[in-house]
Design a protein around this motif. Sequence first.
Motif, PDB file in Angstrom:
ATOM      1  N   ARG A 114      87.136  63.763 145.212  1.00 16.18           N
ATOM      2  CA  ARG A 114      88.277  64.203 144.408  1.00 16.18           C
ATOM      3  C   ARG A 114      89.525  64.331 145.275  1.00 16.18           C
ATOM      4  NH1 ARG A 114      86.517  69.512 141.388  1.00 16.18           N
ATOM      5  NH2 ARG A 114      88.616  69.312 140.524  1.00 16.18           N
ATOM      6  N   ALA A 115      89.354  64.841 146.500  1.00 18.17           N
ATOM      7  CA  ALA A 115      90.505  65.016 147.390  1.00 18.17           C
ATOM      8  C   ALA A 115      91.192  63.687 147.668  1.00 18.17           C
ATOM      9  CB  ALA A 115      90.051  65.661 148.703  1.00 18.17           C
ATOM     10  N   PHE A 116      90.408  62.634 147.844  1.00 13.93           N
ATOM     11  CA  PHE A 116      91.014  61.332 148.120  1.00 13.93           C
ATOM     12  C   PHE A 116      91.740  60.776 146.904  1.00 13.93           C
ATOM     13  CE2 PHE A 116      89.917  61.061 152.329  1.00 13.93           C
ATOM     14  CZ  PHE A 116      90.260  59.831 152.852  1.00 13.93           C
ATOM     15  N   HIS A 117      91.280  61.124 145.719  1.00 12.33           N
ATOM     16  CA  HIS A 117      92.031  60.723 144.528  1.00 12.33           C
ATOM     17  C   HIS A 117      93.361  61.477 144.470  1.00 12.33           C
ATOM     18  CE1 HIS A 117      88.250  58.888 143.154  1.00 12.33           C
ATOM     19  NE2 HIS A 117      88.974  58.245 142.259  1.00 12.33           N
ATOM     20  N   GLU A 123      87.023  64.760 136.595  1.00 13.96           N
ATOM     21  CA  GLU A 123      87.693  65.643 135.652  1.00 13.96           C
ATOM     22  C   GLU A 123      87.334  65.289 134.217  1.00 13.96           C
ATOM     23  OE1 GLU A 123      89.125  68.110 137.010  1.00 13.96           O
ATOM     24  OE2 GLU A 123      88.905  67.212 138.983  1.00 13.96           O
ATOM     25  N   ALA A 124      86.682  64.154 134.000  1.00 13.30           N
ATOM     26  CA  ALA A 124      86.322  63.732 132.648  1.00 13.30           C
ATOM     27  C   ALA A 124      85.309  64.709 132.042  1.00 13.30           C
ATOM     28  CB  ALA A 124      85.740  62.324 132.671  1.00 13.30           C
ATOM     29  N   PRO A 125      85.418  65.000 130.753  1.00 15.32           N
ATOM     30  CA  PRO A 125      84.497  65.954 130.119  1.00 15.32           C
ATOM     31  C   PRO A 125      83.029  65.618 130.330  1.00 15.32           C
ATOM     32  CG  PRO A 125      86.323  65.478 128.651  1.00 15.32           C
ATOM     33  CD  PRO A 125      86.457  64.548 129.811  1.00 15.32           C
ATOM     34  N   VAL A 126      82.671  64.340 130.248  1.00 16.82           N
ATOM     35  CA  VAL A 126      81.261  63.972 130.409  1.00 16.82           C
ATOM     36  C   VAL A 126      80.773  64.284 131.821  1.00 16.82           C
ATOM     37  CG1 VAL A 126      81.760  61.570 131.059  1.00 16.82           C
ATOM     38  CG2 VAL A 126      79.553  62.156 130.035  1.00 16.82           C
ATOM     39  N   LEU A 127      81.638  64.107 132.824  1.00 17.56           N
ATOM     40  CA  LEU A 127      81.257  64.423 134.207  1.00 17.56           C
ATOM     41  C   LEU A 127      81.149  65.930 134.413  1.00 17.56           C
ATOM     42  CD1 LEU A 127      80.781  62.384 136.598  1.00 17.56           C
ATOM     43  CD2 LEU A 127      81.939  61.392 134.634  1.00 17.56           C
ATOM     44  N   GLU A 187      88.260  55.658 140.872  1.00 15.21           N
ATOM     45  CA  GLU A 187      86.882  55.234 140.643  1.00 15.21           C
ATOM     46  C   GLU A 187      86.557  55.293 139.151  1.00 15.21           C
ATOM     47  OE1 GLU A 187      84.341  53.353 141.021  1.00 15.21           O
ATOM     48  OE2 GLU A 187      84.110  54.073 143.098  1.00 15.21           O
ATOM     49  N   ARG A 188      85.643  54.435 138.727  1.00 19.33           N
ATOM     50  CA  ARG A 188      85.231  54.408 137.325  1.00 19.33           C
ATOM     51  C   ARG A 188      84.325  55.600 136.998  1.00 19.33           C
ATOM     52  NH1 ARG A 188      81.922  50.054 136.378  1.00 19.33           N
ATOM     53  NH2 ARG A 188      81.725  49.502 138.583  1.00 19.33           N
ATOM     54  N   GLU A 189      84.471  56.120 135.806  1.00 17.65           N
ATOM     55  CA  GLU A 189      83.649  57.254 135.386  1.00 17.65           C
ATOM     56  C   GLU A 189      82.166  56.920 135.446  1.00 17.65           C
ATOM     57  OE1 GLU A 189      84.737  58.921 131.637  1.00 17.65           O
ATOM     58  OE2 GLU A 189      86.851  59.160 132.187  1.00 17.65           O
TER      59      GLU A 189
END
Length: 227
Positions: free
Chosen positions: A116-119, A129-133, A59-61
């Motif tokens: 996250r589990a599906f990723h 996991e991105a810093p902004v998120l 998915e896109r951030e």
Amino acid sequence: MPAAVSLPLPALSPDVSQALSDLYRRGTPANTIRAWESDLTRIEAWRRLRFDAPPEWPEREAVALCFLLDHSRDLSTAPPDDPARQVAEALITRGLRKSLTCPASSTLDRHIASWRAFHRMRNLPSPFEAPVLRQARAKARKAAEARQAWQLLDYIAVDYPAAIQNGEVVDAGEYAEMREFTASVSAKLAALPPGAGHAARLAKAKQLEGLVAERADAEQIARSAGA
């Protein structure tokens, strides 16, 4: 090897439904499957309503951030043409959301964990996991803590007279709850980052905690709670 099981997931796209079936065959507990099914049904419905498309893998951030922000505020006060509110109302109509108020932090955490589990299942990087998120989620948690503290203060101010009258305990269960709530308010405010007025608010919460312990009169409690 157990036989393939076809899961009844009409609201999910075929690839997500197949992934859940694959998990079931590998021995994942049925209650975990049901929890993921529920979360992913809601996520996919939100994604289609908000972006007119099913989830992407990965998915896109920007989409993940939009999901987090949409679920980190009280939409009951948002204007009728607010896109987040319109999507929330559609989800409520479909039975996929309870109300326009901000979901509990634990509920949002569960939705994110399922996404996250599906990723991870697909060996793909998660946008969460991105810093902004990560930073946005941390700020949303702090905002939720503050919001819950104000709600508890309102509750204490209104319900205290049912616990204490003339300095005497008239309902032991209610009084125990008042003690628990005042301690919770102090803890929630103490966990917030320092800022303007933070020390004063924390001192006031501690004062309220002491007044409840001393079985102060209801008017004094109401004033201290800010009612």
